[in-house]
Structures are given as structure tokens and as C-alpha cells.
Design an enzyme around this catalytic site. Structure first.
Site, PDB file in Angstrom:
ATOM      1  N   PHE A 142      12.999  14.221  11.204  1.00 48.42           N
ATOM      2  CA  PHE A 142      11.709  13.550  11.302  1.00 48.42           C
ATOM      3  C   PHE A 142      11.804  12.313  12.200  1.00 48.42           C
ATOM      4  CE2 PHE A 142       8.134  11.181   9.226  1.00 48.42           C
ATOM      5  CZ  PHE A 142       7.158  12.042   9.671  1.00 48.42           C
ATOM      6  N   LYS A 144      -5.982  -1.254  21.198  1.00 46.92           N
ATOM      7  CA  LYS A 144      -6.552  -0.878  19.895  1.00 46.92           C
ATOM      8  C   LYS A 144      -7.036  -2.120  19.146  1.00 46.92           C
ATOM      9  CE  LYS A 144      -2.759   1.681  18.692  1.00 46.92           C
ATOM     10  NZ  LYS A 144      -1.950   2.737  18.030  1.00 46.92           N
ATOM     11  N   GLU A 155       1.305   5.469   0.849  1.00 48.81           N
ATOM     12  CA  GLU A 155       0.747   6.601   1.619  1.00 48.81           C
ATOM     13  C   GLU A 155       1.138   7.936   0.983  1.00 48.81           C
ATOM     14  OE1 GLU A 155       1.092   6.329   5.910  1.00 48.81           O
ATOM     15  OE2 GLU A 155       1.683   8.437   5.994  1.00 48.81           O
ATOM     16  N   HIS A 168       3.943  -1.157   3.559  1.00 48.65           N
ATOM     17  CA  HIS A 168       3.238   0.122   3.385  1.00 48.65           C
ATOM     18  C   HIS A 168       4.309   1.201   3.184  1.00 48.65           C
ATOM     19  CE1 HIS A 168       0.009   3.113   4.135  1.00 48.65           C
ATOM     20  NE2 HIS A 168       0.894   3.783   4.851  1.00 48.65           N
ATOM     21  N   ASP A 212      -1.195  14.030  16.931  1.00 48.02           N
ATOM     22  CA  ASP A 212      -0.470  14.843  17.911  1.00 48.02           C
ATOM     23  C   ASP A 212      -1.136  16.204  17.996  1.00 48.02           C
ATOM     24  OD1 ASP A 212       1.681  13.044  18.639  1.00 48.02           O
ATOM     25  OD2 ASP A 212       2.275  13.224  16.535  1.00 48.02           O
ATOM     26  N   SER A 252       0.865  -1.172   0.000  1.00 48.11           N
ATOM     27  CA  SER A 252       0.000   0.000   0.000  1.00 48.11           C
ATOM     28  C   SER A 252       0.902   1.221   0.000  1.00 48.11           C
ATOM     29  CB  SER A 252      -0.934  -0.013   1.217  1.00 48.11           C
ATOM     30  OG  SER A 252      -0.206  -0.274   2.401  1.00 48.11           O
ATOM     31  N   HIS A 266      -6.673   8.618   6.530  1.00 44.97           N
ATOM     32  CA  HIS A 266      -6.259   8.581   7.925  1.00 44.97           C
ATOM     33  C   HIS A 266      -7.219   9.507   8.676  1.00 44.97           C
ATOM     34  CE1 HIS A 266      -1.783   7.433   7.085  1.00 44.97           C
ATOM     35  NE2 HIS A 266      -2.586   6.928   6.167  1.00 44.97           N
ATOM     36  N   HIS A 298       6.649   3.879  20.865  1.00 46.68           N
ATOM     37  CA  HIS A 298       6.191   5.255  20.626  1.00 46.68           C
ATOM     38  C   HIS A 298       6.993   6.226  21.501  1.00 46.68           C
ATOM     39  CE1 HIS A 298       3.442   8.760  20.972  1.00 46.68           C
ATOM     40  NE2 HIS A 298       3.235   8.480  19.699  1.00 46.68           N
ATOM     41  N   GLN A 351      16.459  15.949   6.547  1.00 50.91           N
ATOM     42  CA  GLN A 351      15.022  15.930   6.850  1.00 50.91           C
ATOM     43  C   GLN A 351      14.634  14.588   7.503  1.00 50.91           C
ATOM     44  OE1 GLN A 351      12.633  16.498   3.330  1.00 50.91           O
ATOM     45  NE2 GLN A 351      10.742  16.332   4.504  1.00 50.91           N
ATOM     46  N   ALA A 377      -2.461  17.364  11.569  1.00 54.32           N
ATOM     47  CA  ALA A 377      -2.667  17.489  13.012  1.00 54.32           C
ATOM     48  C   ALA A 377      -3.879  18.358  13.328  1.00 54.32           C
ATOM     49  CB  ALA A 377      -1.420  18.094  13.646  1.00 54.32           C
TER      50      ALA A 377
HETATM   51  P1  FAD Z   1      -2.055   5.930  20.479  1.00 53.02           P
HETATM   52  O1  FAD Z   1      -2.173   4.530  20.060  1.00 53.02           O
HETATM   53  O2  FAD Z   1      -3.198   6.557  21.187  1.00 53.02           O
HETATM   54  O3  FAD Z   1      -0.732   6.049  21.365  1.00 53.02           O
HETATM   55  C1  FAD Z   1      -0.186   7.313  21.720  1.00 53.02           C
HETATM   56  C2  FAD Z   1       0.614   7.224  23.007  1.00 53.02           C
HETATM   57  O4  FAD Z   1      -0.253   7.076  24.129  1.00 53.02           O
HETATM   58  C3  FAD Z   1       1.571   6.030  23.087  1.00 53.02           C
HETATM   59  O5  FAD Z   1       2.704   6.439  23.806  1.00 53.02           O
HETATM   60  C4  FAD Z   1       0.784   4.984  23.875  1.00 53.02           C
HETATM   61  O6  FAD Z   1       1.642   4.098  24.590  1.00 53.02           O
HETATM   62  C5  FAD Z   1      -0.048   5.849  24.809  1.00 53.02           C
HETATM   63  N1  FAD Z   1      -1.392   5.276  25.049  1.00 53.02           N
HETATM   64  C6  FAD Z   1      -2.211   4.769  24.092  1.00 53.02           C
HETATM   65  N2  FAD Z   1      -3.388   4.381  24.629  1.00 53.02           N
HETATM   66  C7  FAD Z   1      -3.308   4.644  25.943  1.00 53.02           C
HETATM   67  C8  FAD Z   1      -4.225   4.466  27.033  1.00 53.02           C
HETATM   68  N3  FAD Z   1      -5.452   3.965  26.823  1.00 53.02           N
HETATM   69  N4  FAD Z   1      -3.814   4.880  28.258  1.00 53.02           N
HETATM   70  C9  FAD Z   1      -2.586   5.408  28.459  1.00 53.02           C
HETATM   71  N5  FAD Z   1      -1.687   5.601  27.463  1.00 53.02           N
HETATM   72  C10 FAD Z   1      -2.045   5.230  26.218  1.00 53.02           C
HETATM   73  N6  FAD Z   1      -0.244  11.565  12.500  1.00 53.02           N
HETATM   74  C11 FAD Z   1      -1.064  12.498  11.959  1.00 53.02           C
HETATM   75  O7  FAD Z   1      -1.233  13.591  12.534  1.00 53.02           O
HETATM   76  N7  FAD Z   1      -1.730  12.279  10.773  1.00 53.02           N
HETATM   77  C12 FAD Z   1      -1.604  11.109  10.096  1.00 53.02           C
HETATM   78  O8  FAD Z   1      -2.209  10.932   9.038  1.00 53.02           O
HETATM   79  C13 FAD Z   1      -0.741  10.086  10.648  1.00 53.02           C
HETATM   80  N8  FAD Z   1      -0.618   8.895  10.036  1.00 53.02           N
HETATM   81  C14 FAD Z   1       0.149   7.898  10.629  1.00 53.02           C
HETATM   82  C15 FAD Z   1       0.213   6.634  10.023  1.00 53.02           C
HETATM   83  C16 FAD Z   1       0.966   5.614  10.600  1.00 53.02           C
HETATM   84  C17 FAD Z   1       0.992   4.256   9.935  1.00 53.02           C
HETATM   85  C18 FAD Z   1       1.713   5.869  11.784  1.00 53.02           C
HETATM   86  C19 FAD Z   1       2.564   4.787  12.395  1.00 53.02           C
HETATM   87  C20 FAD Z   1       1.656   7.122  12.389  1.00 53.02           C
HETATM   88  C21 FAD Z   1       0.872   8.151  11.828  1.00 53.02           C
HETATM   89  N9  FAD Z   1       0.751   9.410  12.430  1.00 53.02           N
HETATM   90  C22 FAD Z   1      -0.069  10.368  11.872  1.00 53.02           C
HETATM   91  C23 FAD Z   1       1.499   9.720  13.659  1.00 53.02           C
HETATM   92  C24 FAD Z   1       0.661   9.445  14.935  1.00 53.02           C
HETATM   93  O9  FAD Z   1      -0.478  10.264  14.936  1.00 53.02           O
HETATM   94  C25 FAD Z   1       1.539   9.750  16.138  1.00 53.02           C
HETATM   95  O10 FAD Z   1       2.555   8.775  16.235  1.00 53.02           O
HETATM   96  C26 FAD Z   1       0.801   9.925  17.455  1.00 53.02           C
HETATM   97  O11 FAD Z   1       1.736  10.445  18.415  1.00 53.02           O
HETATM   98  C27 FAD Z   1       0.242   8.638  18.050  1.00 53.02           C
HETATM   99  O12 FAD Z   1      -0.849   8.188  17.398  1.00 53.02           O
HETATM  100  P2  FAD Z   1      -1.416   6.703  17.714  1.00 53.02           P
HETATM  101  O13 FAD Z   1      -2.648   6.540  16.942  1.00 53.02           O
HETATM  102  O14 FAD Z   1      -0.352   5.714  17.546  1.00 53.02           O
HETATM  103  O15 FAD Z   1      -1.737   6.899  19.278  1.00 53.02           O
END
Ligand code: FAD
Length: 277
Positions: free
Chosen positions: A207, A156, A9, A257, A100, A7, A68, A140, A203, A43
Site C-alpha cells: 500500500f 486547494k 477513518e 486522523h 484515482d 478523527s 469522502h 504525491h 500489505q 475509486a
Molecule cells: P490532487 O490534489 O488533485 O493531486 C493529484 C496530483 O495532481 C498531484 O500529483 C498534484 O501535484 C497534481 N495536481 C493537483 N492539482 C493540479 C493542477 N491544478 N494542475 C496540475 N497538477 C495538479 N482515494 C479514494 O479513492 N477514496 C478516498 O476516500 C480517499 N481518501 C483519502 C483521504 C486522505 C486523507 C488522503 C491523503 C488520500 C485519500 N485518497 C482517497 C487517495 C487520493 O484520492 C489519491 O492520493 C489521489 O491520487 C490524489 O487525490 P488528491 O485529492 O490529493 O488530488
């Protein structure tokens, strides 16, 4: 053996020229029959409309599109309306994320973590969406520790994710360890390996620092030694990432991906090296 799946992105184009260029890039990448194209979400919802427009355009070319959706700084009503819009337009894949908080944003909104978004999508729309979530083989950056991060990943999956896409990495062992941890924890959804082609250094370095992706010392030192010589960086990066992909596929990765950065050539060159284009 079945052909591995891919896939690709993209981020939504920022200018009319970017939109034309992206159409061209997507046309080239469509030739290798990807499983889907995904489109990032800025974001705090900053690209909400652009993400929507881009996925609708992709779908109109007969390619499956996965928007996304990040939930941070969002309300349930807002997310509900986005989901309804996608359903009305027959978009059935989604990459569900926390995202974020944009700097200067004070309120985290009605969702704290991605597991709450996955749960909300399932409650609102049942099994309609094929939900992909993010996974972090190298942990993370905000996680308390690796064990807690993995537990949070599992939340999740338990909330109803169908598959996970990893953050990019250059250390295949991190991926294999993560997959093993999933197997031991009874997680059986596909763990798709996220791949970032290497085309430049500064970059990528910045990143990677932000998103917690490790650039191993040997790789960093070699890339640094090329200075501004983009051609050398590209050539070496192609060799390194092609070998990584081969290792992942040989080790059983179900799918790759590619973070294309809206470019076709680096990804196509890797697929060619793998005899998969
Ligand atoms: P989560 O799974 O919620 O995790 C975030 C943090 O919180 C982790 O440290 C986790 O350990 C902790 N945590 C999770 N759940 C809990 C809980 N219930 N209680 C306590 N702590 C918890 N960002 C964008 O802005 N736009 C995008 O389109 C985008 N696409 C992405 C695509 C991929 C494939 C990836 C890997 C990342 C992408 N990101 C994107 C980045 C992502 O949004 C960031 O990494 C963000 O900081 C975490 O998102 P997450 O969904 O993994 O969060």
C-alpha cells in the site's frame, strides 16, 4: 493545554458481517469523543451508495460524519446530486479529493484535480461545507516534483479548503517541514496528521509503495525481521506509532486522523499509550 483532537477513518463495509463489526468498532471508538468519523469513497464512485449509507448511520448515532468524495471520472451533475443529498441529511463536513482513475476507465470526467472540486463545492454551496483536502508531506507519487506538488496543494487551500489531512508517514520531520512550508506560504488552515497504525507488514508495504508513503529503512528492516509473527509486529508497531504521535503532538500537530482500517484495538492502544483514551 486543550486536549488534542482526533478523527477516525473507515471504509464502507462490504458484507452484512462487516457492517455489524463496523458498528461495534465505531461504538468503541466513539468512547474517546472524536471530532468526527470519516468514510472513504471508492475509486470512480464505486461505493457511492455505501458511503452515503455509512455516514447516515454514523450521524444517526449523534457523531459528526465526513464523507469522502472523489471527483475523478465524475460529472458535475453527479457531484451536485451527491452534495444535495448530504445537505438534505445535515451532513456538513466533506473530504474533497481527486481520487484515482479505476483501471480500465478511459474518461477522466469533468474534473481533473481536487482544486476544481473544492471550487465547485464552494460555487454550488457557499460556506455550507467544512471542506477537508488531502496533503502529502512526502510528495504525491504522481507529482512532477515537490515544489509543483506544494503549489498544487495551495490551489486547494485558495479554492476554499478549511483544513487538510495528510497522507500517513513514519517520518515526523516530513510533517514538520510541510507545516513550515505552509506557514511561509501564508497557509494557516490546520494540517491534521494522518496516522496509520502498524498491525502487519506485507500489505502495509504494498500500500505504501502505491500511495507514496515512505517506510524508512530502519523500520522496514525491523518489520521484515519479525516474519509472520503478527504479535511481534503489532507490539513493535504500537511502540513506533505511539512515539510518532507523541512527537507530532509535542511539535504542535493540531489533530490526529487515524486510518483505522475498520479496527478499533490498534488505534485505542495508541491513544492509551498517549494517555488520551
Ligand atoms: P490532487 O490534489 O488533485 O493531486 C493529484 C496530483 O495532481 C498531484 O500529483 C498534484 O501535484 C497534481 N495536481 C493537483 N492539482 C493540479 C493542477 N491544478 N494542475 C496540475 N497538477 C495538479 N482515494 C479514494 O479513492 N477514496 C478516498 O476516500 C480517499 N481518501 C483519502 C483521504 C486522505 C486523507 C488522503 C491523503 C488520500 C485519500 N485518497 C482517497 C487517495 C487520493 O484520492 C489519491 O492520493 C489521489 O491520487 C490524489 O487525490 P488528491 O485529492 O490529493 O488530488
Amino acid at each position: 493545554m486543550p486536549r488534542p483532537q482526533f478523527s477516525f477513518e473507515f471504509y464502507p463495509p462490504k458484507t452484512p458481517e462487516g457492517a455489524v463489526s463496523l458498528e461495534n468498532v465505531q461504538q468503541q471508538l466513539a468512547e474517546v469523543n472524536p471530532e468526527f468519523f470519516s468514510v472513504t469513497f471508492g475509486a470512480g464512485g464505486s461505493t457511492r451508495d455505501k458511503t452515503f449509507e455509512t455516514v447516515i448511520k454514523i450521524q444517526s448515532h449523534g457523531i459528526s460524519a465526513a464523507p469522502h468524495l472523489s471527483c475523478v471520472a465524475s460529472t458535475k451533475e453527479n457531484v451536485r446530486s451527491i452534495l444535495n443529498n448530504y445537505r438534505e441529511n445535515s451532513i456538513s463536513k466533506i473530504v474533497a479529493l481527486r481520487g484515482d482513475l479505476p483501471s480500465g476507465t478511459l474518461s477522466a470526467g469533468e474534473f481533473r484535480y481536487a482544486n476544481e472540486l473544492v471550487e465547485f463545492i464552494r460555487t454550488e454551496t457557499g460556506d455550507y461545507f467544512d471542506i477537508h483536502v488531502a496533503a502529502y508531506p512526502e510528495v504525491h507519487p504522481q507529482a512532477v516534483n515537490g515544489t509543483e506538488d506544494f503549489k498544487n496543494f495551495k490551489r486547494k487551500v485558495d479554492a476554499g479548503a478549511n483544513s487538510a489531512i495528510t497522507q500517513y508517514f513514519y517520518n515526523a520531520e516530513a510533517y514538520f517541514q510541510f507545516v513550515e512550508q505552509c506557514q511561509k506560504s501564508g497557509i494557516s488552515i490546520p494540517i491534521v496528521a494522518g496516522i496509520m497504525p502498524i498491525t502487519q507488514y506485507s500489505q502495509l508495504f504494498r500500500f505504501s509503495e502505491m500511495c507514496g508513503a515512505d517506510i524508512p529503512r530502519w523500520l522496514r528492516k525491523r518489520l521484515e525481521s519479525f516474519g509472520d509473527n503478527r504479535e511481534e509486529i503489532k507490539e513493535f508497531g504500537l511502540e513506533v506509532v505511539s512515539r510518532l504521535c507523541q512527537q507530532l503532538l509535542d511539535g504542535g500537530a493540531p489533530s490526529l486522523h487515524f486510518y483505522t482500517m475498520n479496527q478499533a484495538a490498534p488505534t485505542l492502544a495508541i491513544l492509551k499509550n498517549l494517555n488520551l483514551s
